[in-house]
Design an enzyme around this catalytic site. Structure first.
Site, short mmCIF file in Angstrom:
data_model
loop_
_atom_site.label_atom_id
_atom_site.label_comp_id
_atom_site.label_asym_id
_atom_site.label_seq_id
_atom_site.Cartn_x
_atom_site.Cartn_y
_atom_site.Cartn_z
N GLU C 221 -17.66 -45.55 88.23
CA GLU C 221 -17.52 -45.92 88.68
C GLU C 221 -18.26 -47.52 88.76
O GLU C 221 -18.56 -48.51 89.63
CB GLU C 221 -17.51 -45.81 90.51
CG GLU C 221 -16.41 -44.45 90.37
CD GLU C 221 -16.83 -44.14 91.59
OE1 GLU C 221 -15.66 -45.67 92.87
OE2 GLU C 221 -16.36 -42.79 92.97
N ALA C 264 -24.14 -46.34 94.01
CA ALA C 264 -23.12 -46.95 94.34
C ALA C 264 -24.46 -48.84 94.31
O ALA C 264 -25.60 -48.57 95.12
CB ALA C 264 -22.22 -47.41 95.04
N SER C 320 -37.85 -46.92 102.79
CA SER C 320 -36.70 -47.88 103.74
C SER C 320 -38.38 -48.75 104.42
O SER C 320 -37.45 -49.61 105.50
CB SER C 320 -35.69 -47.56 104.32
OG SER C 320 -36.22 -46.14 104.90
#
Lengths: 344, 344, 344
Positions: C221, C264, C320
């Site tokens: 993708e 992604a 994070s």
């Protein structure tokens, strides 16, 4: 005879009610010569304002004749060819540039930009969304959306294929204009009204909206939003984003100067000057706090990205150790301090 | 007569072995009336379960007649038109919703969603990948992949163009259904089985998988993965990502509430409540550690993003100075503390 | 008779000057048998070097006959069919692999890769951009760009649709080759010259350039840039980026090993070994500083991403909380220290 802003002889598609869906102008003219306007005026009263006139074969032959006598060969040839078509033909004259009042007028303007006769932001395109109808763009041409289901069913009954490629107010540019010296790997991604300078390559992941474009040469693998213009020699990496004026970018008009590089999957919410770089994967919004580094790579101060808008020779990156967004400059600490204080 | 789940008269394509490749249902019916079912039942025995019946011209004319007598004008008209086609025609009846056993049945369900007759997640679509054949979608319609090379060669010999636009189990939606009030700039990016609410615009970079979609109105320039549903008023920025249930998202079903904004090149691996914002370029996965800021923008605690799933009025950003992912809320420190402890 | 590198009988399109725009080879042959070459050589002098010979119907019939006698049924059948076409037909023989000197030769090589007869990087493709003409790929086939405006205007006059789908040196693969066992949701995104291994799915957001591809099975993708090869079992998440050798990636050839996952909107500027993961949204460039964590997740040292190129079992993420890019390994602190020092 007043000078005209632009004119075009177009051939297009109407729905079953006789409303225009789209118009193709094979050779639109920006700032037409007095000679050309007079030759047309001899047949069709041009007036001073904006006008559109549906033309029949007889009128087109008369225009062709008049243009030929005036030695306007290109337009004469077009008028002659159009006189033999059974499709609807229209003459659009724009006296002065103002909000488009009709589909043919809006299409003429979009053609002017894609033909490189007018730069993005140089034409009045306000309200164009209200003027343009939403159309089904198919392998059988433009079809009114209300008429589409019946057409699809009929095609099926006959074992024919009716492919709907786009449902939009804007068609793709290349079905109307293919400027010289460009490559567009997937033409579905460039709207009519885009401006592609010579030497522009739009790769498969590239995109160019209307009233936006490139000066050329440029390698574009990212998205050029409505209103954004990219200077010569700048490259947009795969999937990178420029915030548009229609959404997200607010009132700031985003632009990219010359010889910039926006990395893959990066993005900008501020205009860039010349020779700027945004590291792959980094999104700079207007509000991003940025640590400024001088020509010795020493931190000198902090600024919001919006305060660096339009400045040359900046490199934006996220420090991979501290997570802080940094801006490398080629300026000395002293010069940078002055620049920072200028915004106080 | 038991009530039926749904039914449809379809016309489609078979390969040279007589196997269905795809079926187009011009007007599928969800929860059909007793009147409609009885009228069909008079000609074709419907039974109680799921059935598919290939119909010839004679049967179709009888169905048309029966439907007309029952005052079911729309379906009567379709049956009448189908009776005059030489393409294969099928009647699909779904008694109760269960795993699709045939291509026509699977296509009927995908149509129901795209016609907005059934919402994503409301139909049983399990096992649909096993039922649907992989097909070459061309400018000459659906072609069996084994038959394709010969067809391509033959077209070449005749100087014809056979364009292969898609090799997939799912066709693009717009060749089957174009719901009212939508724009889809590049129809190659919306699969049949997508649900697009009225007022939805799918820009060139937008994408919608099957069993997924938007409530409308929505501006979509990002990717709506299989199973994801986006509430009204929410915008997906260019290139943004939503994790699908087919891959990456695991068992969590991702959704986006109302009036959210997912920034360009951002992404979510958790469902969002209403009025949430994810800053451009920030990817929130379920495991992302997030510093919670109260309504005074003071840090109150830390949480995993998955613990914030579905909550309203959150703004996710990466602090551009510290690199920490933060979540701004409109809640007081006290309320936030309670919420955090609720997950302990 | 010297052994040949490859050969193909092709049928294609020429512009009005008789220059080749493109050639379709229905069944190209890599490393052809002596039997096959001799059968052709009996009719057309093959020579030792690279050659292209335009063939007329008489020659094609003779070749068909000769091939049939040699029991080369497939090629005989092709020659026979080609002899009945009015389109230009060419025989391309490549004696030894060197820079392509003609359009048919370049197209033969691109076919070899897409037919899985040659892997990416195994053929000489240098200078191919100079050999291939920029072409308008339309629903009426390949059209010379200089001839396009007139063709577009003529189609309009007749009320026909001439759709320009691509303006590029490379056509989309599926109009030439559809290898078995693949799905390609939007064929506009795979160039001729891509190599797709069996079991490869290219989703709508996926992309594969020429001289690049997948071993299969793979779910793609994201974007596979020119020169990049992806090992079996690896998945590329939506919108992810691999830096190409043509731009951005410099001289490092990027590749992805087996069973990797690139998340992604992530990206890589280094080659990955086997079983590596790059977290969604993280872009690893060659210069990214990375904190190395051992199998206890304790920091052991720091490295540039380029120093980790090609190593197995790495997981890249951005912490994070601290914003630092980290690399988790399954190695002990001791082993890691040795690996780090190896680059000093």
């Amino acid at each position: 005879m007043t000078a005209l802003h632009s004119l075009g002889l177009g051939i297009g598609t109407q729905n079953s009610k006789g409303e225009w869906l789209e118009v193709y102008f094979p050779c639109p003219v920006f700032n037409p010569s007095e000679n050309l306007v007079n030759a047309i005026n001899d047949v069709v009263e041009c007036g001073k304002g904006n006008s559109l006139t549906t033309l029949n074969a007889k009128q087109l032959k008369a225009i062709c004749e008049s243009l030929r006598e005036a030695d306007e060969k290109d337009q004469a040839s077009i008028a002659g060819s159009l006189s033999e078509s059974e499709r609807p033909v229209v003459l659009v004259l724009i006296g002065s540039d103002s909000k488009s009042q009709s589909v043919p007028e809006a299409y003429l303007k979009l053609h002017l930009i894609s033909h490189r006769l007018a730069k993005p932001h140089s034409l009045v395109l306000d309200g164009i969304f209200g003027v343009l109808p939403n159309v089904a763009w198919t392998n059988k041409g433009a079809i009114d959306l209300e008429e589409l289901p019946q057409r699809q069913f009929e095609a099926r009954l006959k074992g024919k294929t009716l492919s709907v490629n786009c449902i939009d107010k804007f068609p793709r540019m290349t079905d109307y204009v293919v400027p010289n010296g460009v490559r567009i790997a997937d033409t579905a991604r460039v709207r009519l009204g885009a401006y592609l300078g010579e030497g522009t390559t739009i790769m498969h992941e590239g995109f160019v909206n209307f009233n936006a474009g490139t000066e050329g040469p440029n390698m574009v693998e990212g998205r050029i939003s409505a209103g954004v213009f990219v200077g010569s020699g700048s490259d947009l990496g795969g999937g990178c984003s420029t915030m548009g004026t229609l959404s997200g970018g607010g009132n700031i008009i985003i632009s990219v100067g010359k010889e910039c590089l926006i990395g893959a999957n990066a993005g900008i919410g501020i205009p860039l000057g010349d020779r700027c770089t945004v590291e792959a994967g980094l999104y700079i919004t207007a509000g991003t706090k940025v640590v400024l580094l001088d020509d010795q790579r020493k931190p000198v101060g902090e600024a919001r990205a919006r305060d660096l808008a339009g400045q040359d020779d900046l490199l934006f990156r996220r420090n991979s150790t501290t997570g802080a967004v940094e801006c490398l400059t080629n300026q000395s600490a002293v010069a940078l301090n002055e620049a920072l204080h200028a915004h106080n």
